[in-house]
Scaffold this motif. Structure first.
Motif, short mmCIF file in Angstrom:
data_model
loop_
_atom_site.label_atom_id
_atom_site.label_comp_id
_atom_site.label_asym_id
_atom_site.label_seq_id
_atom_site.Cartn_x
_atom_site.Cartn_y
_atom_site.Cartn_z
N TYR A 56 -0.40 -12.09 5.30
CA TYR A 56 -0.92 -11.76 3.98
C TYR A 56 -0.12 -10.61 3.36
O TYR A 56 0.29 -10.66 2.20
N ARG A 57 0.10 -9.57 4.17
CA ARG A 57 0.81 -8.40 3.67
C ARG A 57 2.22 -8.75 3.21
O ARG A 57 2.70 -8.29 2.17
N SER A 58 2.87 -9.57 3.99
CA SER A 58 4.22 -9.99 3.65
C SER A 58 4.24 -10.74 2.32
O SER A 58 5.06 -10.48 1.44
N PHE A 59 3.29 -11.66 2.19
CA PHE A 59 3.18 -12.41 0.93
C PHE A 59 2.97 -11.45 -0.23
O PHE A 59 3.63 -11.54 -1.27
N MET B 320 6.43 -4.74 12.60
CA MET B 320 6.33 -5.38 11.28
C MET B 320 5.27 -4.69 10.42
O MET B 320 5.43 -4.53 9.21
N GLY B 321 4.21 -4.26 11.09
CA GLY B 321 3.15 -3.55 10.36
C GLY B 321 3.66 -2.22 9.80
O GLY B 321 3.37 -1.87 8.66
N VAL B 322 4.43 -1.50 10.59
CA VAL B 322 4.98 -0.23 10.12
C VAL B 322 5.89 -0.47 8.92
O VAL B 322 5.79 0.19 7.90
N VAL B 323 6.77 -1.44 9.06
CA VAL B 323 7.75 -1.70 8.00
C VAL B 323 7.05 -2.15 6.72
O VAL B 323 7.52 -1.88 5.62
N MET B 324 5.89 -2.80 6.87
CA MET B 324 5.17 -3.23 5.67
C MET B 324 4.07 -2.25 5.28
O MET B 324 3.23 -2.55 4.45
N GLY B 325 4.10 -1.07 5.89
CA GLY B 325 3.20 -0.01 5.46
C GLY B 325 1.77 -0.12 5.96
O GLY B 325 0.87 0.50 5.40
N LEU B 326 1.55 -0.91 7.02
CA LEU B 326 0.19 -1.03 7.55
C LEU B 326 -0.12 0.02 8.60
O LEU B 326 -1.28 0.29 8.90
#
Lengths: 718, 363
Positions: A56-59, B320-326
């Motif tokens: 979801y976040r990627s989208f 991936m979470g870090v890179v996407m700010g999670l």
């Protein structure tokens, strides 16, 4: 635990077996094993949720719009700064400079080269007229390059040249300069910091005036390596120069007169058009208040408007000339035919129209001279709506005149089918119809010039960077509106207006006969005529029998005096007086004004004493204009802004009857196309703007010299 | 009896490694050219690690599973020695304030990567031995907890918070599935909170990173810079990306483009298509790994598979979470993808173990 020996993990069992069986078989190794099936399931669920969130976040990050991100992206990828494109000059018809290009230094910054922001701010603050907070904002920008200040003062650039500051660069730019400040400002328009035309002729002729945009490239950035183009870019390479039809001297007289009139009568706006009736060339055109295009930022955008072209108004009594033209042209009415004017009041259904005086029987000539509304309506009744409407249309009302200026208004003419009787009467004396000052000037010019309407135009000549002419304007007849005879009769009748007893005596000038018409229209506010607000006007041409000038003056909301004959006619006379001298027109009727040239400002002392006295002592000769109380839905409307298009109808060439081969024009600019065609002795008909992409005949075709080549253009980068 | 192994798992691994090499080249070429005057510098080194890792993979695939069980304590000992050696100034190398690398001639090792594997080995061994006894506090719960605490503590001393977090999560996951009492685990979690707080508060950059994580835009030019630049990369990637090698963010704006933030470069250059592809490869990889857990022949290998699957799976999710700010920014490579030799070798070795177990389990 039956199957002690069974291999603990059994995928088939897990997927196919029933729940009970699975529970027994899976993970059931020997001896009190602690591996928890349920907890393993929880772990699986954790991963499932985690991946769902990641998807979801990627989208979301990839696809959903985010203005903050977009702005940031745009800013930090800015890898070049365009310096102002060089522009061609604009001259009046005699080559007097109206707009020129001057070199200037601008200051650019690469924030990432600045090591110590605090000391940078400190140093720059001492040199440049920017506040510390402005400097601080710029140096902490995430852009790679940005302008700190465009157009440095000579002192600033000298100091920076002497003591360079790390991270700053001086860039030579072209800058527009208007040596005459406010003069002709609304016609010229203005130029933005990047050298782009923002209005007026500057905008309309953008493709010609503006040089190659890439020549203005200041910086290029390839993967962090910075290059600077060489400093000595020719600031006027590949541009065209414009020669307008304006006469600087007449323009000056117009603007000073309008300013004086506006101030004397505390009017909102004064507008004037001076036209050569024989050609349609605009000799001067202005509104007051005006603006200084060198500092356009300090002015309200409303002042940029060339109201003569972009605004429409209710003309009032001056429109009676159009009705008279229709009447004479129809052959149903002669100048001396008599009409009963009902002693000042005339009922039309439940409405009534009035005259300012109780007139009895008047001839058409007298109706115009005294400006009788009732008489005008009687004449209108005789010719009928259809004839009148057709003549209105033929004069070009309700449509754009096609002047080479952006944002021309159409005016507003309601279709004849919808005219009620009262509307018919109103329109006959100029209420309930919207016209632009230019349309009125054009209509009077048509009468002045013998009945053929000419297309108004502002540019007389375009020349290339070396000042070789590449295009010259030719007067363009649009259509014959009235016959020579009608025009002659009208001119004679309109002379009466400025003669003894007429409403426009203050427009008269010794030595020249003047034909014209006054107008004083009540303005509409909120759907009702306002009894305190008027639009006063005078339009006329001079000399009346061989007209060289058509001059229109409108005064919006004059205070004290309201009548066109009192407010606008004197302005007409002053402008005419100066313009006739500018053009060297000798007096046609008896001794004229002293030939001594007093320029540029008209001094009262040089006015002939008779006129001077007349100014002070004039009785109220003006006519009270139409006061129909019928609320009209017509208001001064905003002009729809039309996209500027540089369309030149045809090109003057020295055509010789010999054969010529059509050159390949694809990809060339308009300027280049004109040059190439001229070399080949061909005429050009151009469509669109930008670069040529299609032409007829096709390249290589052999044609006669003087044939027309149709070239279509489309914007760059398409 | 010769058995087949999990080909799908191997295929996923090879696809991820291949994509990783491609992206490492794309993300590092210009940096390498500028710093090392060889645009292939990082690619070559990573390729060497992949070759070494593939050898490790084959070895791990072919060794008898029993050997791993016997190697638990020697391996643990070697790892502890390496971990301590990092703090010897002549051997350890400090990179960006973190003491993570052990310099041995031309190669440098990151012992914390070994520590992760050692922890899994040790826990698998303990859990498979103690079985139900794990529920007891003194004999079951404490010994693995103490040793895990020691390993994680050493990793954290090397300022490697990312790997420490992965180890902690792996520890909790194994203990949890292994049957440890929830009350023990929860108490331990609570007890570790003050230590976590101390860790964050002691280092200014960590606190700033937390703040930047909570509101990156307020720290746009400071601690939030990297994550915002990462957003920019993803956003400009849109559906199909800027094209391989066409990304701009790696040039100036995205620190650690070829290492920890390589996923962001993938997002920019390959778009949503690329990130979904990577995530799906990981998802299938993880599914196969956990399938091996289910089918493992004995308890030790089952815990081993669970530990490896959890560790690599969680590390992928975390990165991936870090890179996407999670999650707040942590230095942690994306398994199989990011540049980093030790990580690659260890990861491929782990895959070898999984393949080995899969060949033993019932098909």
């Amino acid at each position: 635990m039956k199957e002690v020996k069974a291999v603990p993990g059994n995928w088939e069992a897990m997927t196919k077996g029933n729940h009970h069986e699975r529970k027994k078989r899976i993970f059931s190794a020997a001896g009190g094993e602690s591996f928890s099936r349920e907890r393993f399931g929880v772990l699986l669920a954790f991963f499932a949720v985690a991946f769902a969130v990641l998807y979801y976040r990627s989208f979301h990050l990839h696809v959903m719009a985010d203005q903050r991100l977009e702005k940031l992206t745009k800013n930090q990828y800015t890898t070049r700064l365009d310096r102002a494109a060089p522009r061609g000059n604009i001259y009046d018809i005699r080559g007097e400079a109206l707009a020129v290009t001057v070199p200037t230094d601008s200051l650019a910054l690469r924030p990432n080269r600045v090591k110590d922001q605090a000391s940078f701010i400190e140093k720059l603050d001492k040199v440049i007229s920017l506040s510390k907070s402005e400097i601080s904002e710029k140096v902490s920008s995430n852009k790679k390059y940005l302008w700190v200040k465009r157009g440095l003062s000579p002192a600033e650039s000298q100091m920076l040249r002497k003591d360079p500051i790390e991270g700053l660069e001086l860039v030579k730019e072209a800058k527009r300069f208007y040596p005459n400040r406010e003069l002709a400002s609304q016609i010229l328009g203005a130029v933005g910091r990047d050298g782009e035309g923002l209005g007026g002729v500057e905008l309309y002729y953008e493709d010609y005036l503006r040089g190659d945009a890439d020549k203005g490239l200041a910086f290029r950035d390839a993967r962090g390596k910075t290059l600077q183009t060489d400093e000595s870019v020719d600031l006027q390479e590949d541009v065209s120069h414009l020669y307008l039809t304006l006469h600087k001297g007449i323009q000056y007289a117009v603007e000073t007169t309008l300013e004086e009139t506006c101030k004397t009568y505390q009017a909102k706006t004064c507008t004037s058009v001076v036209m050569d009736p024989r050609t349609g060339a605009i000799l001067a055109m202005a509104s007051y208040p005006h603006f200084n295009p060198n500092q356009y930022g300090d002015y309200d955008l409303a002042l940029w408007k060339n109201k003569a072209v972009t605004d429409s108004f209710e003309p009032g009594s001056i429109f009676k000339v159009v009705l008279s033209a229709a009447a004479l042209e129809s052959g149903l009415v002669k100048p001396d035919d008599k009409f009963f004017c009902e002693q000042g009041i005339y009922k039309i259904g439940s409405n009534a129209i009035h005259d300012h005086e109780r007139y009895g029987v008047l001839s058409l000539r007298e109706i115009l001279k005294f400006s009788s509304n009732i008489g005008t309506y009687k004449v209108a009744q005789k010719i009928g709506k259809q004839v009148f409407a057709r003549v209105i249309q033929d004069f070009g009302f309700g449509k754009r005149m096609g002047i080479d200026y952006p944002g021309e208004a159409t005016g507003l003419v309601r279709p004849v089918g919808g005219w009620q009787e009262i509307d018919f009467a109103n329109i006959a004396f100029g209420q309930g119809i919207g016209v632009t000052p230019l349309q009125i000037a054009s209509a009077f010019s048509t009468i002045a010039a013998g009945g053929v309407r000419m297309k108004p135009y502002l540019v007389s000549k375009i020349s290339d960077a070396n000042n070789q002419p590449v295009w010259e304007a030719e007067p363009t007849p649009i259509k014959r509106v009235i016959s020579e005879g009608t025009a002659r009769q009208l001119r004679a009748m309109m002379k009466g207006v400025t003669e003894e007893g007429g409403t426009g005596t203050k427009a008269s000038l010794p030595g020249y006969s003047v034909a014209g018409k006054t107008g004083t229209a009540q303005k509409i506010e909120n759907g009702h005529y306002n009894h305190g607000k008027f639009m006063s006007s005078f339009v006329g041409f001079i000399p009346a029998d061989q007209p060289r000038l058509t001059i229109l003056v409108t005064v919006d909301e004059p205070q004290g005096q309201i009548y066109g004959g009192a407010v606008a006619a004197p302005a007409f006379r002053k402008i005419a007086w100066e313009a006739l001298r500018e053009l060297g027109v000798s007096p046609t009727d008896g001794p004229g004004l002293p030939q001594k040239r007093v320029s540029p400002i008209l001094e009262a002392s040089v006015m002939p004493t008779g006129v001077e006295q007349a100014l002070g002592l004039a009785k109220e000769a003006g006519t009270r204009a139409a006061l129909s109380l019928q609320a009209s839905d017509l208001l001064r409307q905003k002009a729809p802004v039309e996209e500027p298009r540089a369309v030149l109808p045809h090109v003057a060439t020295g055509s010789v009857s010999a054969n010529s081969v059509v050159p390949d024009l694809s990809g060339l600019s308009m300027r280049q196309v004109l040059r190439r065609l001229e070399q080949n002795g061909l005429m050009a008909k151009l469509e669109g703007s930008g670069l040529a992409f299609e032409q007829r005949p096709v390249p290589g075709t052999t044609t006669k010299r003087g044939d027309v080549c149709l070239v279509s253009f489309r914007p760059r980068n398409e | 009896m010769k058995r087949h192994f999990d080909y799908t798992l191997l295929l996923m691994t090879l696809l991820l490694v291949g994509l990783g090499l491609t992206m490492i080249y794309s993300a590092s070429a210009i940096l390498a050219k500028e710093r090392m005057h060889d645009s292939l510098y990082f690619l070559k080194r990573e390729l060497a690690a992949v070759v070494l890792g593939m050898i490790g993979l084959v070895v791990a695939r072919l060794l008898p599973l029993k050997i791993f069980q016997k190697m638990v304590y020697p391996f643990l000992g070697v790892t502890l020695v390496l971990m301590l050696a990092v703090f010897i100034p002549s051997l350890g190398s400090r990179v960006g304030g973190a003491t993570r690398w052990l310099r041995l001639g031309p190669v440098s090792l990151q012992p914390s990567e070994f520590a992760k594997l050692a922890l899994i080995f040790f826990l698998s061994y303990v859990l498979s031995k103690k079985k139900e006894k794990i529920k007891a506090f003194a004999v079951g719960f404490m010994p693995p907890t103490v040793l895990a605490g020691l390993l994680i503590g050493l990793v954290l001393l090397g300022k490697d918070l990312g790997n420490g977090a992965v180890m902690a999560v792996t520890f909790f996951a194994l203990m949890y599935v292994g049957g440890a009492r929830l009350s023990f685990l929860f108490s331990e979690f609570l007890l570790s909170l003050p230590a976590l707080y101390m860790l964050i508060a002691s280092e200014g950059y960590r606190r700033r990173r937390i703040l930047a994580f909570l509101n990156p835009w307020a720290h746009e030019k400071g601690a939030g810079f990297q994550i915002i630049q990462s957003y920019v990369a993803f956003h400009s990637g849109n559906f199909f990306g800027q094209g391989l090698g066409e990304g701009k963010q790696k040039l100036f704006y995205l620190p650690e483009a070829h290492t920890d933030f390589i996923f962001s470069v993938i997002g920019e250059e390959l778009g949503l298509l690329g990130t979904f592809a990577i995530m799906t490869l990981f998802l299938i990889w993880l599914f196969r790994a956990l399938r091996i857990v289910v089918k493992a022949p004995d308890l030790f290998s089952r815990y081993l598979a669970l530990g490896i699957g959890t560790m690599i799976g969680f590390q992928a999710v975390f990165n991936m979470g870090v890179v996407m700010g999670l999650f707040p920014t942590k230095g942690l490579p994306l398994p199989f993808i990011s540049y980093g030799g030790t990580s690659m070798v260890v990861s491929l070795f782990c895959v070898g173990i999984l393949l080995n177990i899969s060949s033993q389990g019932k098909v």
